[in-house]
Design an enzyme around this catalytic site. Structure first.
Site, PDB file in Angstrom:
ATOM      1  N   GLU A 270       0.831  -1.223   0.000  1.00 28.99           N
ATOM      2  CA  GLU A 270       0.000   0.000   0.000  1.00 28.99           C
ATOM      3  C   GLU A 270       0.858   1.263   0.000  1.00 28.99           C
ATOM      4  O   GLU A 270       0.606   2.204   0.753  1.00 28.99           O
ATOM      5  CB  GLU A 270      -0.991  -0.006   1.171  1.00 28.99           C
ATOM      6  CG  GLU A 270      -2.111  -1.009   0.955  1.00 28.99           C
ATOM      7  CD  GLU A 270      -3.297  -0.821   1.888  1.00 28.99           C
ATOM      8  OE1 GLU A 270      -3.400   0.196   2.575  1.00 28.99           O
ATOM      9  OE2 GLU A 270      -4.143  -1.736   1.898  1.00 28.99           O
TER      10      GLU A 270
HETATM   11  C1  LIG Z   1       3.113  -9.435   0.543  1.00 32.33           C
HETATM   12  C2  LIG Z   1       2.685  -8.479  -0.492  1.00 32.33           C
HETATM   13  C3  LIG Z   1       1.345  -8.306  -0.788  1.00 32.33           C
HETATM   14  C4  LIG Z   1       0.938  -7.471  -1.821  1.00 32.33           C
HETATM   15  N1  LIG Z   1      -0.382  -7.419  -2.192  1.00 32.33           N
HETATM   16  C5  LIG Z   1      -0.710  -6.776  -3.356  1.00 32.33           C
HETATM   17  C6  LIG Z   1      -2.024  -6.886  -3.900  1.00 32.33           C
HETATM   18  O1  LIG Z   1      -2.911  -7.531  -3.331  1.00 32.33           O
HETATM   19  N2  LIG Z   1      -2.277  -6.267  -5.082  1.00 32.33           N
HETATM   20  C7  LIG Z   1      -1.334  -5.552  -5.743  1.00 32.33           C
HETATM   21  O2  LIG Z   1      -1.620  -5.041  -6.817  1.00 32.33           O
HETATM   22  N3  LIG Z   1      -0.084  -5.405  -5.240  1.00 32.33           N
HETATM   23  C8  LIG Z   1       0.248  -6.010  -4.073  1.00 32.33           C
HETATM   24  N4  LIG Z   1       1.536  -5.893  -3.573  1.00 32.33           N
HETATM   25  C9  LIG Z   1       2.489  -5.057  -4.240  1.00 32.33           C
HETATM   26  C10 LIG Z   1       2.940  -3.856  -3.439  1.00 32.33           C
HETATM   27  O3  LIG Z   1       1.984  -2.851  -3.506  1.00 32.33           O
HETATM   28  C11 LIG Z   1       4.306  -3.440  -3.995  1.00 32.33           C
HETATM   29  O4  LIG Z   1       5.217  -4.384  -3.493  1.00 32.33           O
HETATM   30  C12 LIG Z   1       4.701  -2.063  -3.656  1.00 32.33           C
HETATM   31  O5  LIG Z   1       3.957  -1.176  -4.410  1.00 32.33           O
HETATM   32  C13 LIG Z   1       6.181  -1.800  -3.893  1.00 32.33           C
HETATM   33  O6  LIG Z   1       6.604  -2.262  -5.147  1.00 32.33           O
HETATM   34  P1  LIG Z   1       7.917  -3.164  -5.258  1.00 32.33           P
HETATM   35  O7  LIG Z   1       7.837  -4.225  -4.248  1.00 32.33           O
HETATM   36  O8  LIG Z   1       8.062  -3.561  -6.667  1.00 32.33           O
HETATM   37  O9  LIG Z   1       9.098  -2.206  -4.842  1.00 32.33           O
HETATM   38  P2  LIG Z   1       9.813  -1.113  -5.744  1.00 32.33           P
HETATM   39  O10 LIG Z   1       8.807  -0.293  -6.446  1.00 32.33           O
HETATM   40  O11 LIG Z   1      10.856  -1.773  -6.547  1.00 32.33           O
HETATM   41  O12 LIG Z   1      10.474  -0.190  -4.641  1.00 32.33           O
HETATM   42  C14 LIG Z   1      11.718  -0.520  -4.011  1.00 32.33           C
HETATM   43  C15 LIG Z   1      12.089   0.578  -3.041  1.00 32.33           C
HETATM   44  O13 LIG Z   1      12.222   1.826  -3.714  1.00 32.33           O
HETATM   45  C16 LIG Z   1      11.460   2.829  -3.063  1.00 32.33           C
HETATM   46  N5  LIG Z   1      10.986   3.791  -4.052  1.00 32.33           N
HETATM   47  C17 LIG Z   1      10.369   3.555  -5.230  1.00 32.33           C
HETATM   48  N6  LIG Z   1      10.080   4.724  -5.844  1.00 32.33           N
HETATM   49  C18 LIG Z   1      10.519   5.717  -5.026  1.00 32.33           C
HETATM   50  C19 LIG Z   1      10.534   7.144  -5.088  1.00 32.33           C
HETATM   51  N7  LIG Z   1      10.040   7.817  -6.113  1.00 32.33           N
HETATM   52  N8  LIG Z   1      11.102   7.829  -4.073  1.00 32.33           N
HETATM   53  C20 LIG Z   1      11.632   7.168  -3.018  1.00 32.33           C
HETATM   54  N9  LIG Z   1      11.636   5.841  -2.898  1.00 32.33           N
HETATM   55  C21 LIG Z   1      11.101   5.113  -3.891  1.00 32.33           C
HETATM   56  C22 LIG Z   1      10.323   2.076  -2.405  1.00 32.33           C
HETATM   57  O14 LIG Z   1       9.823   2.821  -1.305  1.00 32.33           O
HETATM   58  C23 LIG Z   1      11.018   0.802  -1.968  1.00 32.33           C
HETATM   59  O15 LIG Z   1      11.646   1.030  -0.748  1.00 32.33           O
HETATM   60  C24 LIG Z   1       1.920  -6.725  -2.522  1.00 32.33           C
HETATM   61  C25 LIG Z   1       3.265  -6.845  -2.186  1.00 32.33           C
HETATM   62  C26 LIG Z   1       3.667  -7.721  -1.210  1.00 32.33           C
HETATM   63  C27 LIG Z   1       5.123  -7.879  -0.923  1.00 32.33           C
END
Ligand SMILES: Cc1cc2nc3c(=O)[nH]c(=O)nc-3n(C[C@H](O)[C@H](O)[C@H](O)COP(=O)(O)OP(=O)(O)OC[C@H]3O[C@@H](n4cnc5c(N)ncnc54)[C@H](O)[C@@H]3O)c2cc1C
Length: 829
Positions: free
Chosen positions: A503
């Site tokens: 989220e």
């Molecule tokens: C257990 C679990 C359940 C989930 N459930 C759902 C679901 O039901 N439906 C769904 O659609 N998604 C779901 N997600 C996805 C979740 O919303 C994403 O994991 C989340 O949006 C982060 O994306 P990412 O993991 O690819 O990290 P990335 O986007 O790769 O981010 C990596 C790091 O970079 C940081 N970062 C990225 N952009 C910026 C910025 N502009 N400035 C500063 N920092 C930044 C982030 O804060 C993070 O620390 C789930 C994820 C998990 C792990």
């Protein structure tokens, strides 16, 4: 000389007063005119000089007060510069900014929070029916759930728990009664998630997700009547298990960049040719995905043949897809840190689906991002803040109990100062977090969709939960590390990063969303200035910009002067609520000072850095921290009032509010130390901290009082941990801890007798023989006291034991234990 000094002092006092109260331009003009007239009289200007000064004054006064003239000569030029330097916003950025509402955050951003308004916000209350649900089905489902079995043996909730959750309507709490749902308030929804989360993370998440941003919420806001009437009753009764799939391997935080796509085309569905879409997607991390029967799917929709209208790139679109539809590939699982709630990838290639599967029908094609952003705040206000508070409450109660039961160096570890320090932190943060949870869910019940506040609550509650679980792990030592049915803290430690990541991952939420969105949405003038520059033209733009811009200047000067005046008067002039508790009045004053300083600093930072501030995340993150601390302080003070000013809770408030104010001060100090324009930073420091940095960290004596609250049974401990599930009976790991805690305290007089007798040499401990039986034999204690001591010792040993396993960790035994059962995942497969 004296006359000059008096005149200068009077002029400065008047200027400060006008700025402090943000006087309109006309009042400034009259005051300036009067000052010039007085100066002329006192110092005896010549007639020629008087003419010149009067002419100059009238010219400036006319430009500033006659709006068309001011627009022509000043604001229109600034508007032109503004238009050049203001970066264009993408449609998705605009939709994110427009989404949700502003609430108490706008008061904080104004620099002049009206504390009377805060205390007048109605306290959210559960209805009798909601309370009965918490006392009945919620207690029952918690009792049915064995977290070790869930996380280690089954890797899933048991079929009985799944069925019970569906039958009792847990998956449809937000669905109105007319569709067969429970129709619960946000505060009830939060109370349910809280209780469930204190029993099992998988249980909490499995119930939380269908009630958060997903098919039900989107249908309620945007669904066609046909979609609502078909799906909502089925979702309410658990006949459908929903999930929502947005994230893809290439688009996580930058979710609007999803590469998943659909192409509008004709195709065959149920033997008929219909208008539809061929959708290709590859999603991951989808919670409940592996067991879902209804997939909410986000993808970008294209219409190259213009079958829907003139646009070819329609934008992000949300559709509901039954998971048994041919081509939908679903069922595999991720393993999110042993939390084991159902989570996994799903995909499809050129899957044809009718156009009316779009949520809201074809009129809502391309409106998916607006729909998602519009619904995000309600779920984000509840789900993760609440489950984090559940974790905090559970850990406050059990860590305090364990620290009283576990002794080292002949002392309960909770009474050793180092441990006490961590315990006190846990208790005070838990109090604040509950206040934030209630105030934020309450906002949703008042009809708000608090975009910025939900981000603050999500970020800070998950981060505090992370600190609390770290503290709790440290206090538990090896007991927290060795996993097993008798470890009540290790799983919480494992799953914390899940809440941090989902989220809106926390780094992004802190550095980009809280201040970034707050500065535009909550600021009284910035959005008006931006809209007039980018969305309006001609005279309308000029009038709007002029009004917003001149008010903005007055606002900035006023906040700077107020911050300075509060600084030199140690906040004595800060506003306090009419009916606030006397013992907390100074915290309102300090917060008024902080709010003025924050608003001033925010404005000057925006002015100095412009669009570059968005990329200066270390600065904007800290500005967001100050805004957040103000919200957390507000919620804590409100909680104290709403709970009837419980005197026993005062140490918690004193510790946590002082900590929050101090942290806000540290954030401001760091902003100033890293401010790109050093001379401006020096000026800002002079205005904000004219007598130095005066907020101090919380006192150790308060920390001691906070720790005591969780080390003693009583009303304060019960209030702090209210709403959590407490394990029943001595065969339950947390049930036995509660019993051992009470038995340890009840037995302390007996232990004291033993200790004194040993010290005086009346009792000599002997290896292999328990001290109680020697004491009984020597008539140091009675038979009843011995029985009490024996029971306490049995419970204590039970509590301090850790689990061990056969060499294969019991895998062979487990395989046969569940051989006869088909888990939901197996059924879905
Ligand atoms: C257990 C679990 C359940 C989930 N459930 C759902 C679901 O039901 N439906 C769904 O659609 N998604 C779901 N997600 C996805 C979740 O919303 C994403 O994991 C989340 O949006 C982060 O994306 P990412 O993991 O690819 O990290 P990335 O986007 O790769 O981010 C990596 C790091 O970079 C940081 N970062 C990225 N952009 C910026 C910025 N502009 N400035 C500063 N920092 C930044 C982030 O804060 C993070 O620390 C789930 C994820 C998990 C792990």
């Amino acid at each position: 000389m004296l006359v000059i000094a008096v005149f200068a002092a009077a002029t400065i006092a008047v200027l400060l007063l006008l700025a402090y109260f943000q006087a309109p331009i006309l009042v400034w003009t009259i005051a300036a005119g009067a000052a010039l007239a007085a100066k002329s009289t006192v110092f005896g200007f010549s007639t020629t000089a008087n003419y010149w000064v009067a002419a100059l004054f009238l010219a400036v006064a006319a430009v500033l007060n006659i709006v068309p003239l001011r627009r022509l000569l000043i604001s229109d030029h600034i508007l032109a510069i503004f238009r050049r330097i203001l970066p264009d916003m993408s449609q998705t950025e605009k939709e994110a900014i427009d989404a949700g509402t502003v609430w108490w955050d706008a008061d904080l951003f104004s620099g002049k929070p009206d504390w009377n308004k805060l205390l007048a916000i109605p306290q959210p209350k559960l209805s009798a029916e909601e309370q009965a649900f918490l006392d009945g089905p919620c207690e029952e489902i918690c009792a049915m759930t064995n977290d070790w079995e869930v996380t280690h043996e089954r890797y899933d909730l048991s079929p009985q728990v799944w069925q019970y959750a569906k039958d009792k309507g847990f998956l449809g709490m937000i669905i109105p009664k007319k569709y067969g749902g429970l129709g619960f308030s946000a505060i009830a929804h939060s109370a349910v998630v809280l209780k469930l989360s204190t029993r099992s993370n998988a249980l909490g998440v499995s119930v939380m997700v269908p009630n958060s941003l997903g098919p039900a919420e989107l249908l309620l806001h945007y669904g066609t009547d046909e979609q609502k009437n078909y799906y909502l009753p089925r979702l309410a009764k658990g006949l459908e298990v929903p999930c929502f799939a947005l994230t893809s391997p290439e688009a996580g935080s930058d979710a609007a960049a999803i590469p998943d796509y659909g192409v509008v085309s004709r195709g065959t569905y149920q033997g008929k040719e219909v208008l539809g879409m061929r959708v290709t997607w590859d999603k991951r991390y989808i919670t409940l995905g592996p067991v879902a029967t209804l997939l909410g799917l986000a993808f970008r929709l294209y219409d190259p043949e213009k079958l829907l209208g003139e646009k070819t790139d329609l934008g992000i679109t949300c559709a509901l897809v039954p998971t048994n539809h041919p081509g939908v590939i679903i069922g595999r699982r991720h393993l999110p840190l042993n939390a084991v709630f159902q989570n996994g990838p799903n995909s499809g290639k050129d899957v044809f689906m009718p156009i009316d599967w779009i949520i809201g029908g074809k009129d809502y094609a391309g409106k998916g991002w607006m729909m998602l952003m519009g619904c995000l705040a309600a779920g984000r206000s509840i789900s993760l803040p609440t489950s984090s508070v559940g974790g905090a409450k559970g850990l406050a109660r059990i860590t305090g109990a364990y620290a009283r039961v576990r002794s080292q160096f002949k002392t309960p570890i909770g009474k050793l100062e180092g441990v006490e320090e961590a315990l006190g932190r846990i208790a005070a943060n838990c109090y604040m977090m509950d206040g934030v949870r209630i105030m934020t869910a309450g906002a949703v019940d008042l009809g708000e969709k608090p975009a910025v506040i939900s981000a603050i609550a999500k970020y800070h509650m998950t981060e505090r939960a992370r600190k609390i679980v770290d503290d709790s792990m440290d206090i538990h030592g090896g007991k927290g590390i060795c996993l097993g049915p008798n470890n009540w803290v290790g799983r919480g430690y494992q799953v914390i990063p899940v809440g941090i990541t989902v989220e809106g991952a926390n780094i992004l939420t802190r550095t980009l969303i809280i201040f970034g969105q707050g500065a535009i949405r909550c600021h009284p003038y910035v959005l008006r200035e931006m809209r007039s520059a980018k969305e309006m033209t001609g005279a309308a733009a000029s009038i709007e910009f002029d009004d917003a811009f001149t008010s903005h200047i007055g606002h900035t000067i006023s906040n700077g002067v107020r911050a300075f005046v509060h600084g030199i008067t140690s906040s004595r002039l800060g506003q306090v609520p009419r009916d606030g508790a006397p013992e907390t009045r100074h915290y309102y004053r300090f917060s008024s000072r902080l709010a003025a300083a924050f608003a001033f600093l925010a404005d000057v930072s925006m002015l100095a850095m412009g669009g570059a501030l968005k990329r200066k995340e270390k600065i904007s993150g800290r500005l967001g921290d100050v805004l957040s601390m103000l919200y957390l302080v507000s919620a804590t003070l409100k909680h104290y009032e709403d709970q009837g000013r419980q005197k026993e809770d005062i140490p918690l408030i004193r510790w946590v509010v002082r900590d929050l104010l101090y942290q806000a001060q540290v954030a401001i100090d760091q902003i100033l130390s890293n401010f790109p324009i050093k001379s401006l930073a020096t000026f800002l420091r002079f205005v904000i901290f004219p007598l130095g940095m005066s907020f101090r960290p919380p006192l150790d004596s308060r920390n001691h009082e906070c720790a005591k609250i969780v080390l003693e049974p009583g009303a304060a401990r019960d209030r702090l941990t209210a709403g959590m599930y407490i394990g029943k009976g001595e065969s339950d790991p947390t049930g036995v801890l509660e019993a051992a805690f009470l038995a340890t305290i009840a037995c302390e007089p007996v232990d004291e007798k033993l200790r004194k007798a040993v010290k005086k040499g009346k009792l000599v401990p002997q290896p292999g023989i328990d001290l109680g039986s020697i004491a009984l034999k020597n008539q140091v204690i009675s038979a009843d006291e011995y029985a009490q001591w024996q029971r306490k010792e049995a419970l204590r040993r039970n509590v301090i034991k850790v689990d061990d396993f056969p060499q294969d960790f019991g895998r062979a035994e487990l395989a046969s234990k569940f051989a006869h059962e088909k888990t939901p995942a197996a059924k879905a497969a």
